[in-house]
Design an enzyme around this catalytic site. Structure first.
Site, short mmCIF file in Angstrom:
data_model
loop_
_atom_site.label_atom_id
_atom_site.label_comp_id
_atom_site.label_asym_id
_atom_site.label_seq_id
_atom_site.Cartn_x
_atom_site.Cartn_y
_atom_site.Cartn_z
N ASP A 243 -7.58 -1.68 -10.10
CA ASP A 243 -7.05 -2.78 -9.29
C ASP A 243 -7.64 -4.11 -9.74
O ASP A 243 -6.93 -5.11 -9.89
CB ASP A 243 -7.37 -2.52 -7.82
CG ASP A 243 -6.75 -3.54 -6.89
OD1 ASP A 243 -7.24 -4.68 -6.87
OD2 ASP A 243 -5.79 -3.19 -6.19
N TRP B 228 -3.69 -3.88 -4.90
CA TRP B 228 -2.69 -3.18 -5.73
C TRP B 228 -2.83 -1.68 -5.59
O TRP B 228 -1.85 -0.94 -5.62
CB TRP B 228 -2.81 -3.62 -7.18
CG TRP B 228 -2.73 -5.11 -7.32
CD1 TRP B 228 -3.64 -5.94 -7.90
CD2 TRP B 228 -1.68 -5.97 -6.83
NE1 TRP B 228 -3.24 -7.25 -7.81
CE2 TRP B 228 -2.03 -7.29 -7.16
CE3 TRP B 228 -0.49 -5.74 -6.14
CZ2 TRP B 228 -1.24 -8.39 -6.82
CZ3 TRP B 228 0.30 -6.84 -5.79
CH2 TRP B 228 -0.06 -8.13 -6.14
N ASP B 229 -4.07 -1.17 -5.43
CA ASP B 229 -4.25 0.25 -5.15
C ASP B 229 -3.52 0.64 -3.87
O ASP B 229 -2.84 1.67 -3.81
CB ASP B 229 -5.74 0.56 -4.98
CG ASP B 229 -6.46 0.74 -6.30
OD1 ASP B 229 -5.82 1.10 -7.29
OD2 ASP B 229 -7.68 0.53 -6.33
N LEU B 230 -3.70 -0.15 -2.84
CA LEU B 230 -3.13 0.20 -1.54
C LEU B 230 -1.61 0.10 -1.56
O LEU B 230 -0.91 0.96 -1.00
CB LEU B 230 -3.71 -0.71 -0.46
CG LEU B 230 -5.24 -0.59 -0.29
CD1 LEU B 230 -5.75 -1.64 0.67
CD2 LEU B 230 -5.62 0.81 0.18
#
Length: 398
Positions: A130, A157-159
């Site tokens: 991320d 961005w991970d989430l």
């Protein structure tokens, strides 16, 4: 927890944030999510924050409501068992490499209806995190006053990728229901990031302008919004998004005459134009700074609330954790036994279904807690078969 997906079972082989988040969201909506890890835990099993005993609170919360199977994935027998579990279940979420023993084409031999959702770093298969993807799309060069880049600690961005992966899995299952055909969906972190930049108008903006927007510190781009400090030293964010909020804010701070003077001097009107308030912030901010600096925060918050104006004081995460409205009295939280032994509020599904009873959050599993159960139910292995695998160190039980 809700019971919206009671007939859905998913195998998850993943680590870190994005892929486990997809499994977490599915589990919170009632799916059976079976996480398969290396015996003893994968690379994220001890990731910080950790307890004094080195139990990961990060892992404990990203893997709530899942089942755990532990295999020695370094040995052919362990890898084959994972492959068999994927084929027997039919739905697979992973961030393992696109090639190798978990390649979709390899898994789908004889199982054309298999659905695989694969979280990736870059679309070419190279790794990314991320924090590096965020740098690549330019947000750290927009954050803060400059000139240095400013990273943020939220893995956005991970989430987003995890949520998109859960959605993509359900979309692929719907397609399979209509056509009988499965397939692989690849979701690179980098594409989620740059695609989101585009969806928010960022690519069109910079290409049309021939350059980047100016860095604004805590000001909100295109709106009247910024942090201000009250007389008693409380820093608070105020953001105006409607004409009524603007009128109420001006009235609450008794700035009508001052605002009218700026409008007359610059031949503009701020009543209905967000962009105009932003453009002329050099004249507006000092007026609001002085007016807000003359008020204590409690008094200011009362008049802002009365006017329907969006605001919030800056505070720490510890403050938020101790806010009854956000945690203790918030129905998304509940009690759950945790492998770490710590007692704290556990988050369940973020959504609220008024017509359904919300179930309590469930704990994360211990590594290998459900190995025997899953291998018996999914692969029809006998107790003797499982005992031999355990004795050989291929299967772990917790």
């Amino acid at each position: 927890m809700y019971d919206l997906l009671p007939s859905l079972s998913v195998i998850e082989a993943s680590s870190f944030v994005a892929s486990p988040t997809a499994g977490l969201y599915l589990a919170q909506m009632g799916a059976e999510v079976i996480r398969v890890d290396q015996i003893g835990g994968g690379p994220d099993f001890r990731r910080w924050p950790v307890t004094e005993a080195h139990d990961s609170l990060y892992w404990e919360n990203l893997n709530r409501a899942k089942k755990s199977v532990a295999l020695d994935l370094g040995r052919p027998e362990g890898r084959e068992l994972l492959q068999q579990l994927v084929r027997a279940t039919g739905q697979f979420v992973t961030n393992f490499p696109a090639s190798g023993f978990l390649a979709h084409d390899r898994l789908a031999e004889g199982y054309a209806d298999l659905v695989t959702v694969r979280v990736m770093g870059w679309a070419d298969g190279s790794p990314a995190l991320d924090y590096t993807v965020n740098n690549a799309v330019g947000y750290p060069m927009l954050t803060g006053p400059g000139p240095e880049p400013v990273n943020h600690v939220l893995p956005a961005w991970d989430l987003l990728t995890g949520a998109y992966a859960a959605f993509a899995l359900l979309a692929a299952i719907e397609r399979r229901r209509a056509t009988g055909v499965g397939g692989e969906i690849r979701i690179p972190l980098s594409d989620v990031a740059i695609g989101t930049v585009a969806n928010l108008g960022g690519i069109a903006e910079v290409l049309a302008a021939g350059g980047n927007r100016p860095r604004l510190g805590n000001a909100v781009y295109g709106l009247f919004g910024r942090d201000f400090t009250t007389r008693d030293g409380q820093r608070t964010m105020i953001v105006v998004v409607t004409p009524r909020q603007w009128a109420n804010l001006v009235a609450a701070l008794d700035l009508g005459a001052d605002i009218a003077a700026v409008e007359a001097a610059r031949s503009v009107s701020f009543a209905t134009d967000d962009g105009m308030r932003f453009t002329h912030r050099d004249a507006l901010y000092p007026l609001f700074e002085r007016a807000i600096a003359a008020r204590d925060h409690a008094d200011l918050a009362a008049v802002l609330d009365a006017g329907g104006i969006v605001h919030s004081p800056y505070r720490t995460m510890f403050d938020a954790a101790n806010d009854p409205a956000m945690v203790a009295d918030n129905p998304i939280f509940g009690a759950a036994e945790n492998p770490s032994g710590l007692v704290y509020p556990a988050a369940g599904a973020f959504a609220t279904l008024p017509q359904q009873e919300r179930r309590a959050p469930r704990p994360a599993p211990r590594n290998g807690q459900h190995s025997e159960e899953v291998l018996t139910e999914r692969l029809s292995l006998s107790s003797g078969d499982i005992a031999r695998l355990v004795d050989a160190g291929i299967v772990g039980v917790g």
